[in-house]
Scaffold this motif. Sequence first.
Motif, PDB file in Angstrom:
ATOM      1  N   UNK A  92       0.829  -1.200   0.000  1.00  0.00           N
ATOM      2  CA  UNK A  92       0.000   0.000   0.000  1.00  0.00           C
ATOM      3  C   UNK A  92       0.865   1.251   0.000  1.00  0.00           C
ATOM      4  N   UNK A  93       0.633   2.123  -0.944  1.00  0.00           N
ATOM      5  CA  UNK A  93       1.328   3.410  -0.976  1.00  0.00           C
ATOM      6  C   UNK A  93       0.281   4.523  -0.945  1.00  0.00           C
ATOM      7  N   UNK A  94       0.307   5.314   0.114  1.00  0.00           N
ATOM      8  CA  UNK A  94      -0.608   6.451   0.227  1.00  0.00           C
ATOM      9  C   UNK A  94       0.073   7.723  -0.263  1.00  0.00           C
ATOM     10  N   UNK A  95       1.283   7.957   0.197  1.00  0.00           N
ATOM     11  CA  UNK A  95       2.023   9.161  -0.205  1.00  0.00           C
ATOM     12  C   UNK A  95       3.511   8.864  -0.144  1.00  0.00           C
ATOM     13  N   UNK A  96       4.272   9.495  -1.015  1.00  0.00           N
ATOM     14  CA  UNK A  96       5.719   9.332  -1.000  1.00  0.00           C
ATOM     15  C   UNK A  96       6.344  10.278   0.015  1.00  0.00           C
ATOM     16  N   UNK A 111       6.089   2.059   1.113  1.00  0.00           N
ATOM     17  CA  UNK A 111       4.894   1.231   1.058  1.00  0.00           C
ATOM     18  C   UNK A 111       4.660   0.506   2.374  1.00  0.00           C
ATOM     19  N   UNK A 112       3.400   0.193   2.623  1.00  0.00           N
ATOM     20  CA  UNK A 112       3.001  -0.501   3.843  1.00  0.00           C
ATOM     21  C   UNK A 112       2.521  -1.890   3.458  1.00  0.00           C
ATOM     22  N   UNK A 113       3.256  -2.951   3.831  1.00  0.00           N
ATOM     23  CA  UNK A 113       2.850  -4.305   3.464  1.00  0.00           C
ATOM     24  C   UNK A 113       1.595  -4.752   4.214  1.00  0.00           C
ATOM     25  N   UNK A 114       0.638  -5.251   3.465  1.00  0.00           N
ATOM     26  CA  UNK A 114      -0.579  -5.861   4.019  1.00  0.00           C
ATOM     27  C   UNK A 114      -0.524  -7.332   3.633  1.00  0.00           C
ATOM     28  N   UNK A 115      -0.362  -8.212   4.624  1.00  0.00           N
ATOM     29  CA  UNK A 115      -0.089  -9.629   4.386  1.00  0.00           C
ATOM     30  C   UNK A 115      -1.370 -10.416   4.615  1.00  0.00           C
ATOM     31  N   UNK A 116      -1.836 -11.086   3.554  1.00  0.00           N
ATOM     32  CA  UNK A 116      -3.140 -11.756   3.569  1.00  0.00           C
ATOM     33  C   UNK A 116      -2.955 -13.244   3.311  1.00  0.00           C
ATOM     34  N   UNK A 154      -8.404  15.275   3.514  1.00  0.00           N
ATOM     35  CA  UNK A 154      -7.862  15.900   4.714  1.00  0.00           C
ATOM     36  C   UNK A 154      -6.346  15.870   4.756  1.00  0.00           C
ATOM     37  N   UNK A 155      -5.798  15.952   5.975  1.00  0.00           N
ATOM     38  CA  UNK A 155      -4.352  15.883   6.184  1.00  0.00           C
ATOM     39  C   UNK A 155      -3.844  14.501   5.786  1.00  0.00           C
ATOM     40  N   UNK A 156      -2.525  14.333   5.742  1.00  0.00           N
ATOM     41  CA  UNK A 156      -1.947  13.046   5.372  1.00  0.00           C
ATOM     42  C   UNK A 156      -2.430  11.942   6.305  1.00  0.00           C
ATOM     43  N   UNK A 157      -2.392  12.188   7.612  1.00  0.00           N
ATOM     44  CA  UNK A 157      -2.863  11.183   8.575  1.00  0.00           C
ATOM     45  C   UNK A 157      -4.341  10.889   8.365  1.00  0.00           C
ATOM     46  N   UNK A 158      -5.124  11.934   8.132  1.00  0.00           N
ATOM     47  CA  UNK A 158      -6.557  11.775   7.935  1.00  0.00           C
ATOM     48  C   UNK A 158      -6.867  10.986   6.665  1.00  0.00           C
ATOM     49  N   UNK A 159      -6.094  11.230   5.607  1.00  0.00           N
ATOM     50  CA  UNK A 159      -6.296  10.477   4.361  1.00  0.00           C
ATOM     51  C   UNK A 159      -5.958   9.003   4.549  1.00  0.00           C
TER      52      UNK A 159
END
Length: 327
Positions: A24-28, A36-41, A118-123
């Motif tokens: 997952x990539x929200x912002x660089x 990126x944030x790994x989401x392991x399924x 919203x802000x980065x955290x909010x998004x």
Amino acid sequence: MKDSKPLVIFGESVLPGESKTIQLEIARLHTTTKLTIPIIIKRSKVEGPVVLFSGGIHGDEFNGVEIVRQLITKKINKPKKGTIICIPIINIYGFINRSRDFPDGRDLNRVFPGSRKGSLASRFAYHIITDIMPLVDYAVDFHAGGAGRFNAPQIRLTPNNPDTKILADAFNAPFTVFSKNIPGSFRSASEKIKVKMLLFEGGKSLDVNHHVAKEGVDGVKRFLKHLDMLDSKQFAPPRRKPTIYIEKSGWLRAKCSGLLIDNNLVGQFVKKGTILGMITDPFGKFERKIKAPNDGHVLNANHSPIVYQGDAIYHLSNTVEDEQEEE
């Protein structure tokens, strides 16, 4: 019953019996570097619930990260039925900087359910709540005490919620603390969309405690066994004595500034008048004992060597000196 439905997260399909890691990539970063944030399924071929295990919503709370890491390494996240989603580090920005907060200075655990604009955290909170949590039936979010305060291993849940109380009994942490939802927290937003969430607290920030990690991992095994999701190759430790429920608790605060000498009683039951620690000064001019104001369990102890007047130093059950805010 075999499951035939694909699970779709951030536009990627995960089929029954499939394992996948979604990046997952929200912002660089401000350097344009990808982060990126790994989401392991992991999905079973057999139909069943969807469970989320998450850590690191505060980037400096490493103990939660370690617990989720062990779930993956030990293959506890391979379900007998249903689906297990692991996000070891939700706030990877804070994790890299050894910081509680997001790069925009906000506490991610105070901005849920977030805003798309919203802000980065909010998004980021918005995407977690919008794209992941509607798929989830059960969740355990792992935390540690902030600012050098060490939490005895405990589950926190909202009062008068029989469904989560059953799950807390199954997890069987040493303590289960009833606490109201904090506005803007991940737990509060998740419960509003009917996700049954437990919050685990244990250890302190910028630290990994192996005893606390073991309590978390063993609790997850019992939790998954209760849901009939634990793989047959895994062994769920038997329940010890029932979890100790804490309905009333509060913080003792330092009455003066100085050096804090802790007597290492966290997790223990103490009688009124027990000396929990002492505040002194570097020059040997005074020593002020910190005594328990009532009988109760020590749920948290401040491990900072230096405290200021008004700092929270001990969290004790059965006291209402100063009500807690947590998570």
